[in-house]
Design a protein around this motif. Structure first.
Motif, PDB file in Angstrom:
ATOM      1  N   SER A  58       0.837  -1.203   0.000  1.00 21.70           N
ATOM      2  CA  SER A  58       0.000   0.000   0.000  1.00 21.70           C
ATOM      3  C   SER A  58       0.866   1.244   0.000  1.00 21.70           C
ATOM      4  CB  SER A  58      -0.920   0.021   1.225  1.00 21.70           C
ATOM      5  OG  SER A  58      -0.162   0.073   2.415  1.00 21.70           O
ATOM      6  N   GLY A  59       0.376   2.283  -0.650  1.00 17.79           N
ATOM      7  CA  GLY A  59       1.011   3.586  -0.605  1.00 17.79           C
ATOM      8  C   GLY A  59       2.261   3.708  -1.447  1.00 17.79           C
ATOM      9  N   PRO A  60       2.739   4.941  -1.628  1.00 19.81           N
ATOM     10  CA  PRO A  60       3.951   5.183  -2.410  1.00 19.81           C
ATOM     11  C   PRO A  60       5.199   4.651  -1.714  1.00 19.81           C
ATOM     12  CG  PRO A  60       3.228   7.199  -1.348  1.00 19.81           C
ATOM     13  CD  PRO A  60       2.147   6.184  -1.107  1.00 19.81           C
ATOM     14  N   VAL A  61       6.191   4.292  -2.510  1.00 19.48           N
ATOM     15  CA  VAL A  61       7.449   3.745  -1.998  1.00 19.48           C
ATOM     16  C   VAL A  61       8.607   4.439  -2.704  1.00 19.48           C
ATOM     17  CG1 VAL A  61       8.888   1.695  -1.770  1.00 19.48           C
ATOM     18  CG2 VAL A  61       6.421   1.497  -1.524  1.00 19.48           C
ATOM     19  N   GLY A  62       9.571   4.908  -1.922  1.00 20.78           N
ATOM     20  CA  GLY A  62      10.789   5.477  -2.480  1.00 20.78           C
ATOM     21  C   GLY A  62      11.929   4.480  -2.344  1.00 20.78           C
ATOM     22  N   VAL A  63      12.593   4.165  -3.448  1.00 24.43           N
ATOM     23  CA  VAL A  63      13.641   3.145  -3.464  1.00 24.43           C
ATOM     24  C   VAL A  63      14.927   3.742  -4.027  1.00 24.43           C
ATOM     25  CG1 VAL A  63      14.342   0.870  -4.302  1.00 24.43           C
ATOM     26  CG2 VAL A  63      11.920   1.347  -3.837  1.00 24.43           C
ATOM     27  N   THR A  64      16.023   3.547  -3.313  1.00 22.43           N
ATOM     28  CA  THR A  64      17.341   3.914  -3.822  1.00 22.43           C
ATOM     29  C   THR A  64      18.218   2.664  -3.791  1.00 22.43           C
ATOM     30  OG1 THR A  64      17.153   6.172  -2.976  1.00 22.43           O
ATOM     31  CG2 THR A  64      19.347   5.406  -3.568  1.00 22.43           C
ATOM     32  N   CYS A  65      18.796   2.329  -4.944  1.00 18.72           N
ATOM     33  CA  CYS A  65      19.692   1.175  -5.044  1.00 18.72           C
ATOM     34  C   CYS A  65      21.077   1.649  -5.445  1.00 18.72           C
ATOM     35  CB  CYS A  65      19.176   0.177  -6.084  1.00 18.72           C
ATOM     36  SG  CYS A  65      17.639  -0.640  -5.647  1.00 18.72           S
ATOM     37  N   TYR A  66      22.076   1.258  -4.669  1.00 14.17           N
ATOM     38  CA  TYR A  66      23.472   1.518  -4.990  1.00 14.17           C
ATOM     39  C   TYR A  66      24.050   0.201  -5.492  1.00 14.17           C
ATOM     40  CZ  TYR A  66      22.595   5.637  -2.111  1.00 14.17           C
ATOM     41  OH  TYR A  66      22.070   6.791  -1.593  1.00 14.17           O
ATOM     42  N   VAL A  67      24.476   0.182  -6.757  1.00 11.47           N
ATOM     43  CA  VAL A  67      24.849  -1.067  -7.407  1.00 11.47           C
ATOM     44  C   VAL A  67      26.278  -0.973  -7.925  1.00 11.47           C
ATOM     45  CG1 VAL A  67      24.068  -2.848  -9.011  1.00 11.47           C
ATOM     46  CG2 VAL A  67      22.439  -1.157  -8.165  1.00 11.47           C
ATOM     47  N   SER A  68      27.027  -2.056  -7.788  1.00 12.35           N
ATOM     48  CA  SER A  68      28.427  -2.050  -8.197  1.00 12.35           C
ATOM     49  C   SER A  68      28.595  -1.938  -9.703  1.00 12.35           C
ATOM     50  CB  SER A  68      29.134  -3.312  -7.685  1.00 12.35           C
ATOM     51  OG  SER A  68      28.483  -4.486  -8.177  1.00 12.35           O
ATOM     52  N   SER A  69      27.587  -2.321 -10.475  1.00 18.02           N
ATOM     53  CA  SER A  69      27.652  -2.231 -11.927  1.00 18.02           C
ATOM     54  C   SER A  69      26.252  -2.026 -12.476  1.00 18.02           C
ATOM     55  CB  SER A  69      28.266  -3.511 -12.512  1.00 18.02           C
ATOM     56  OG  SER A  69      28.349  -3.438 -13.920  1.00 18.02           O
ATOM     57  N   SER A  70      26.136  -1.295 -13.577  1.00 18.28           N
ATOM     58  CA  SER A  70      24.824  -1.050 -14.169  1.00 18.28           C
ATOM     59  C   SER A  70      24.226  -2.358 -14.679  1.00 18.28           C
ATOM     60  CB  SER A  70      24.937  -0.030 -15.304  1.00 18.28           C
ATOM     61  OG  SER A  70      25.798  -0.499 -16.329  1.00 18.28           O
ATOM     62  N   PRO A  71      22.898  -2.426 -14.807  1.00 21.68           N
ATOM     63  CA  PRO A  71      22.235  -3.705 -15.109  1.00 21.68           C
ATOM     64  C   PRO A  71      22.469  -4.203 -16.525  1.00 21.68           C
ATOM     65  CG  PRO A  71      20.646  -1.915 -15.075  1.00 21.68           C
ATOM     66  CD  PRO A  71      21.936  -1.356 -14.562  1.00 21.68           C
ATOM     67  N   CYS A  72      22.395  -5.526 -16.682  1.00 21.47           N
ATOM     68  CA  CYS A  72      22.425  -6.150 -17.996  1.00 21.47           C
ATOM     69  C   CYS A  72      21.048  -5.983 -18.637  1.00 21.47           C
ATOM     70  CB  CYS A  72      22.793  -7.626 -17.878  1.00 21.47           C
ATOM     71  SG  CYS A  72      21.543  -8.625 -17.019  1.00 21.47           S
ATOM     72  N   VAL A  73      20.884  -6.498 -19.845  1.00 29.31           N
ATOM     73  CA  VAL A  73      19.627  -6.334 -20.576  1.00 29.31           C
ATOM     74  C   VAL A  73      18.464  -6.970 -19.822  1.00 29.31           C
ATOM     75  CG1 VAL A  73      18.382  -6.941 -22.685  1.00 29.31           C
ATOM     76  CG2 VAL A  73      20.749  -6.150 -22.816  1.00 29.31           C
ATOM     77  N   ASN A  74      18.635  -8.195 -19.342  1.00 24.46           N
ATOM     78  CA  ASN A  74      17.545  -8.890 -18.643  1.00 24.46           C
ATOM     79  C   ASN A  74      17.165  -8.202 -17.338  1.00 24.46           C
ATOM     80  OD1 ASN A  74      17.378 -10.828 -20.649  1.00 24.46           O
ATOM     81  ND2 ASN A  74      18.764 -12.259 -19.603  1.00 24.46           N
ATOM     82  N   CYS A  75      18.163  -7.752 -16.579  1.00 28.43           N
ATOM     83  CA  CYS A  75      17.865  -7.064 -15.322  1.00 28.43           C
ATOM     84  C   CYS A  75      17.181  -5.729 -15.582  1.00 28.43           C
ATOM     85  CB  CYS A  75      19.146  -6.856 -14.521  1.00 28.43           C
ATOM     86  SG  CYS A  75      19.829  -8.383 -13.816  1.00 28.43           S
ATOM     87  N   ALA A  76      17.619  -5.021 -16.622  1.00 32.44           N
ATOM     88  CA  ALA A  76      16.978  -3.758 -16.975  1.00 32.44           C
ATOM     89  C   ALA A  76      15.519  -3.984 -17.346  1.00 32.44           C
ATOM     90  CB  ALA A  76      17.727  -3.098 -18.131  1.00 32.44           C
ATOM     91  N   ALA A  77      15.245  -5.090 -18.035  1.00 34.80           N
ATOM     92  CA  ALA A  77      13.859  -5.411 -18.400  1.00 34.80           C
ATOM     93  C   ALA A  77      13.014  -5.656 -17.152  1.00 34.80           C
ATOM     94  CB  ALA A  77      13.830  -6.624 -19.319  1.00 34.80           C
ATOM     95  N   SER A  78      13.582  -6.346 -16.147  1.00 36.98           N
ATOM     96  CA  SER A  78      12.862  -6.587 -14.893  1.00 36.98           C
ATOM     97  C   SER A  78      12.561  -5.280 -14.174  1.00 36.98           C
ATOM     98  CB  SER A  78      13.681  -7.510 -13.980  1.00 36.98           C
ATOM     99  OG  SER A  78      13.804  -8.805 -14.523  1.00 36.98           O
ATOM    100  N   ILE A  79      13.533  -4.365 -14.181  1.00 28.75           N
ATOM    101  CA  ILE A  79      13.337  -3.067 -13.532  1.00 28.75           C
ATOM    102  C   ILE A  79      12.234  -2.283 -14.230  1.00 28.75           C
ATOM    103  CG2 ILE A  79      14.430  -0.849 -13.027  1.00 28.75           C
ATOM    104  CD1 ILE A  79      17.094  -2.391 -12.787  1.00 28.75           C
TER     105      ILE A  79
END
Length: 233
Positions: free
Chosen positions: A112-133
């Motif tokens: 329920s309700g709005p959610v703010g998410v911050t992810c600090y990642v060691s490397s930018s996503p691959c094609v499949n992970c970007a699709a999931s995002i």
């Protein structure tokens, strides 16, 4: 995400510098060898990253041999001041940390309700992970996502560039890590390495107190910022 590509020179023949030198010193060779000998495992979830793992995996250098896993630190903010922290890491033969987070972890906080998410990642996503995002953001309009990455993964590949534009179009605020981001992650997600003394008792490495930036951190960050701006333009 087994490897990060070696970046080609820009118009000024500049590439992310590696203060470690292209010939890795003996200490880093030993560290990489230890990492490479770790057995495969499924995505691991926890609250704190060992300091040595953070310093090695999040380093925004061109030389990336041995950096064969993705570390993702997340902060989730919900209504009434609720804040949740954690991290995930993957191994190259297993599911990627980004896909695991957006497919399995984040949905638990979307009741329920709005959610703010911050992810600090060691490397930018691959094609499949970007699709999931992108799927997660399109499905959950109340999610506000910031993705802050240390290095760009295979940024010269057209599919990768398109995938990064895709998550940006879906509503993700995508940027590179700066020294302030490294300090924040160090203070909130990193724990000192624990070693055993001669008596077999655990003790903390004394040199691991404050975060000490490497020499070319900001210069390399600016380089990747330029490349990311070109991709998202």
């Amino acid at each position: 995400m087994a490897q990060v590509n070696k970046a080609k020179p820009n118009k000024n023949n500049e590439v992310p510098k590696d203060s470690e030198n292209s010939e890795a010193p003996a200490e880093e060779d030993a560290e990489k060898k230890q990492l490479e000998e770790l057995p495969p495992f499924e995505v691991v979830e926890g609250s704190r990253i060992p300091a040595s793992s953070f310093m090695f995996q999040f380093k925004n250098v061109e030389y990336s041999s041995g950096r064969n896993k993705t570390l993702l630190c997340y902060t989730i903010e919900r209504g009434e001041g609720q804040v949740f922290h954690g991290y995930l890491e993957d191994e190259h033969v297993s599911a990627h940390a980004e896909e695991a987070f957006f497919s399995n972890v984040l949905p638990q906080f979307l009741t329920s309700g709005p959610v703010g998410v911050t992810c600090y990642v060691s490397s930018s996503p691959c094609v499949n992970c970007a699709a999931s995002i992108a799927r997660c953001l399109r499905k959950n309009k109340t999610v506000k996502l910031r993705l802050v990455v240390a290095r760009l993964f295979q940024w010269e590949e057209s599919e990768i560039r398109g995938a990064l534009r895709g998550i940006s179009t879906a509503g993700c605020q995508l940027r590179m890590m700066t020294s302030a981001d490294y300090l924040y992650v160090w203070q909130n997600f990193v724990e000192p390495d624990i070693v055993l003394n001669e008596e077999g008792e655990s003790e903390q490495k004394s040199e691991q107190g404050a975060f000490i930036p490497w020499e070319d951190l900001e210069e390399n960050s600016r380089y990747y910022e330029e490349k990311l701006a070109e991709i998202l333009r």
